[in-house]
Design a protein around this motif. Sequence first.
Motif, PDB file in Angstrom:
ATOM      1  N   THR A  56      -4.635  11.453  -1.682  1.00  0.00           N
ATOM      2  CA  THR A  56      -5.595  12.313  -1.110  1.00  0.00           C
ATOM      3  C   THR A  56      -6.020  13.344  -1.914  1.00  0.00           C
ATOM      4  N   ILE A  57      -6.695  13.280  -3.125  1.00  0.00           N
ATOM      5  CA  ILE A  57      -6.950  14.169  -4.008  1.00  0.00           C
ATOM      6  C   ILE A  57      -8.795  14.417  -4.177  1.00  0.00           C
ATOM      7  N   GLU A  58      -8.888  15.648  -4.402  1.00  0.00           N
ATOM      8  CA  GLU A  58     -10.405  15.763  -4.524  1.00  0.00           C
ATOM      9  C   GLU A  58     -10.391  16.563  -5.921  1.00  0.00           C
ATOM     10  N   ASP A  59     -11.585  16.322  -6.582  1.00  0.00           N
ATOM     11  CA  ASP A  59     -11.954  17.071  -7.929  1.00  0.00           C
ATOM     12  C   ASP A  59     -11.880  18.561  -7.907  1.00  0.00           C
ATOM     13  N   SER A  60     -12.360  19.138  -6.753  1.00  0.00           N
ATOM     14  CA  SER A  60     -12.193  20.558  -6.350  1.00  0.00           C
ATOM     15  C   SER A  60     -10.806  21.090  -6.373  1.00  0.00           C
ATOM     16  N   ASP A  61      -9.681  20.253  -5.910  1.00  0.00           N
ATOM     17  CA  ASP A  61      -8.473  20.754  -5.973  1.00  0.00           C
ATOM     18  C   ASP A  61      -8.223  21.457  -7.178  1.00  0.00           C
ATOM     19  N   HIS A  76       2.141  20.773 -10.603  1.00  0.00           N
ATOM     20  CA  HIS A  76       3.468  20.637 -10.126  1.00  0.00           C
ATOM     21  C   HIS A  76       3.556  19.450  -9.116  1.00  0.00           C
ATOM     22  N   LYS A  77       2.384  19.059  -8.527  1.00  0.00           N
ATOM     23  CA  LYS A  77       2.604  17.907  -7.627  1.00  0.00           C
ATOM     24  C   LYS A  77       2.864  16.614  -8.564  1.00  0.00           C
ATOM     25  N   ASN A  78       2.640  16.594  -9.790  1.00  0.00           N
ATOM     26  CA  ASN A  78       2.535  15.715 -10.724  1.00  0.00           C
ATOM     27  C   ASN A  78       2.081  14.075 -10.397  1.00  0.00           C
ATOM     28  N   GLN A  79       1.053  14.247  -9.811  1.00  0.00           N
ATOM     29  CA  GLN A  79       0.525  12.945  -9.506  1.00  0.00           C
ATOM     30  C   GLN A  79       0.182  11.899 -10.746  1.00  0.00           C
ATOM     31  N   ARG A  80       0.206  12.513 -11.999  1.00  0.00           N
ATOM     32  CA  ARG A  80       0.031  12.073 -13.213  1.00  0.00           C
ATOM     33  C   ARG A  80       1.122  10.784 -13.402  1.00  0.00           C
ATOM     34  N   LEU A  81       2.231  11.242 -13.021  1.00  0.00           N
ATOM     35  CA  LEU A  81       3.451  10.390 -13.160  1.00  0.00           C
ATOM     36  C   LEU A  81       3.166   9.012 -12.239  1.00  0.00           C
ATOM     37  N   LEU A  82       2.509   9.047 -11.408  1.00  0.00           N
ATOM     38  CA  LEU A  82       2.274   7.851 -10.709  1.00  0.00           C
ATOM     39  C   LEU A  82       1.366   6.679 -11.452  1.00  0.00           C
ATOM     40  N   VAL A  83       0.572   7.325 -12.454  1.00  0.00           N
ATOM     41  CA  VAL A  83      -0.255   6.389 -13.345  1.00  0.00           C
ATOM     42  C   VAL A  83       0.596   5.189 -13.891  1.00  0.00           C
ATOM     43  N   ARG A 103       0.754  -1.217  -0.094  1.00  0.00           N
ATOM     44  CA  ARG A 103      -0.088  -0.046  -0.081  1.00  0.00           C
ATOM     45  C   ARG A 103       0.727   1.245  -0.049  1.00  0.00           C
ATOM     46  N   PHE A 104       0.793   1.886  -1.178  1.00  0.00           N
ATOM     47  CA  PHE A 104       1.637   3.171  -1.438  1.00  0.00           C
ATOM     48  C   PHE A 104       0.559   4.402  -1.114  1.00  0.00           C
ATOM     49  N   VAL A 105       1.258   5.251  -0.537  1.00  0.00           N
ATOM     50  CA  VAL A 105       0.371   6.560  -0.390  1.00  0.00           C
ATOM     51  C   VAL A 105       0.743   7.982  -1.014  1.00  0.00           C
ATOM     52  N   SER A 106       0.114   8.655  -1.428  1.00  0.00           N
ATOM     53  CA  SER A 106       0.306  10.201  -1.853  1.00  0.00           C
ATOM     54  C   SER A 106      -0.490  10.957  -1.172  1.00  0.00           C
ATOM     55  N   LEU A 107       0.215  11.904  -0.507  1.00  0.00           N
ATOM     56  CA  LEU A 107      -0.416  12.950   0.526  1.00  0.00           C
ATOM     57  C   LEU A 107      -0.336  14.325   0.082  1.00  0.00           C
ATOM     58  N   SER A 108      -1.023  14.701  -0.525  1.00  0.00           N
ATOM     59  CA  SER A 108      -1.019  16.129  -1.457  1.00  0.00           C
ATOM     60  C   SER A 108      -2.286  16.395  -1.829  1.00  0.00           C
ATOM     61  N   LEU A 109      -2.379  17.798  -2.020  1.00  0.00           N
ATOM     62  CA  LEU A 109      -3.676  18.311  -3.111  1.00  0.00           C
ATOM     63  C   LEU A 109      -3.207  18.037  -4.417  1.00  0.00           C
ATOM     64  N   ALA A 110      -4.160  18.012  -5.252  1.00  0.00           N
ATOM     65  CA  ALA A 110      -3.870  17.723  -6.781  1.00  0.00           C
ATOM     66  C   ALA A 110      -3.554  19.168  -7.230  1.00  0.00           C
ATOM     67  N   ALA A 111      -2.286  18.908  -8.140  1.00  0.00           N
ATOM     68  CA  ALA A 111      -1.857  20.168  -8.900  1.00  0.00           C
ATOM     69  C   ALA A 111      -0.941  19.698  -9.851  1.00  0.00           C
ATOM     70  N   LYS A 118      -9.681  14.183   0.724  1.00  0.00           N
ATOM     71  CA  LYS A 118      -9.159  14.462   1.979  1.00  0.00           C
ATOM     72  C   LYS A 118      -9.298  13.630   3.462  1.00  0.00           C
ATOM     73  N   ILE A 119      -8.378  13.212   3.796  1.00  0.00           N
ATOM     74  CA  ILE A 119      -8.318  12.257   4.862  1.00  0.00           C
ATOM     75  C   ILE A 119      -7.345  13.018   5.949  1.00  0.00           C
ATOM     76  N   ASP A 120      -7.712  12.741   7.021  1.00  0.00           N
ATOM     77  CA  ASP A 120      -6.558  13.410   8.274  1.00  0.00           C
ATOM     78  C   ASP A 120      -5.284  12.324   7.894  1.00  0.00           C
ATOM     79  N   ALA A 121      -4.539  13.294   7.914  1.00  0.00           N
ATOM     80  CA  ALA A 121      -3.004  12.936   7.557  1.00  0.00           C
ATOM     81  C   ALA A 121      -2.239  11.732   8.406  1.00  0.00           C
ATOM     82  N   SER A 122      -2.607  11.852   9.560  1.00  0.00           N
ATOM     83  CA  SER A 122      -2.177  11.148  10.679  1.00  0.00           C
ATOM     84  C   SER A 122      -2.774   9.525  10.524  1.00  0.00           C
TER      85      SER A 122
END
Length: 368
Positions: free
Chosen positions: A223-228, A198-205, A188-196, A254-258
């Motif tokens: 932890t991405i939301e469409d509204s980001d 420069h965050k480049n979550q697309r690279l993870l696909v 289980r990998f995680v990515s803790l960030s809003l979507a943008a 969005k989920i509590d980070a801890s």
Amino acid sequence: MKVLINAVGLVMGGGMTHLKRFVPAITDYRPDWKVKIYSSQEIGDLFEGICEVELIAGKLRSRFLWDAFGVALEAKRTHADVILNLANFGPINSKIPSIMYQRNSLYFDRHWYKQAGGKFRITGLAKRNLAFLEMRNSSAVIVPSKAMEGYLRDGRGFPRRQNVRIIPHAVDHQSFHPSKQEHDEKIRFVSLSLAAPHKNQRLLVPVISQLIKKGFDISLEATIEDSDAPEYVSILRSDINAEGLQDRFKIVGKIDASLFLENATAMIIPSESESFCFPVIEAMASGVPVIASSIASITELLGDCGWYFKPGDSESACNAIIKFLNTPKEDIEMKVAAGLERSKEFTWTRNVESVAKLIEEMVSIRKK
């Protein structure tokens, strides 16, 4: 001491994370100070009983007018002693000390600026020049990392004699607790960030797709939301669907980070530009290994405690993850333990002590 905090423009991400922790910490450290926050969104409930909050949304047609002129006029009207601008911009001229936080690397990081192109380069140039103009008339500039200072000083138009202070952000160690990692065969990998972009979550696909094809039983939660960033998230969802990863690449909101970090195999951070990167120290404080792009701000925070890949390079990222997965358990535990110790350097007490000292220094100089 009356401190006016200009938080107009802070909406989400690291800026709001900082505000939520910084204000209670600074008011606790200096209980005799009167602190007032100006915000463009409803945040009064967050600071009830701590300080005064005034919403200015809708009162001004332009944020430029507020930052450049309005906040200075408010400071004069309320007899404030200092203005602390937390969202990259501040007054062009102020009769009292004005301190600017520069926390947005996008307008100053040449790597990102060159590849962003198009509309961003036009608006970015205007915002960068405006920020430099306002910095010339500021008492001091605060940056959260050496990397961010480097981005500023590398920019044409930066006031070379400006007083720049590096004051790192921090992590709330009471919220993040390292737990013993108990993993089954599924990773289980995680990515803790809003979507943008420069965050480049697309690279993870493509990275997740490649790893699955290589026989790894993995999933990734983000932890991405469409509204980001609606347009960007829509493209990201299309990428996920095109690779058939709907059950493996999960957009969880969005989920509590801890809580999100509990029992994670590792955090993956594919960002191409950051001024600090809160998720790095949050992962370290949670005892979660970090695999990240080797941009300056992240290597500055993480040091030798993580695994790195070339920014924007899916093959390099895939190789770094495989290297991590093949790392002996005891070696991972050593890096995680070193990261946990490193995270303890980043405390809000240390942060607010440095900011308070700077505020008092600037006010003292102005009074002379």
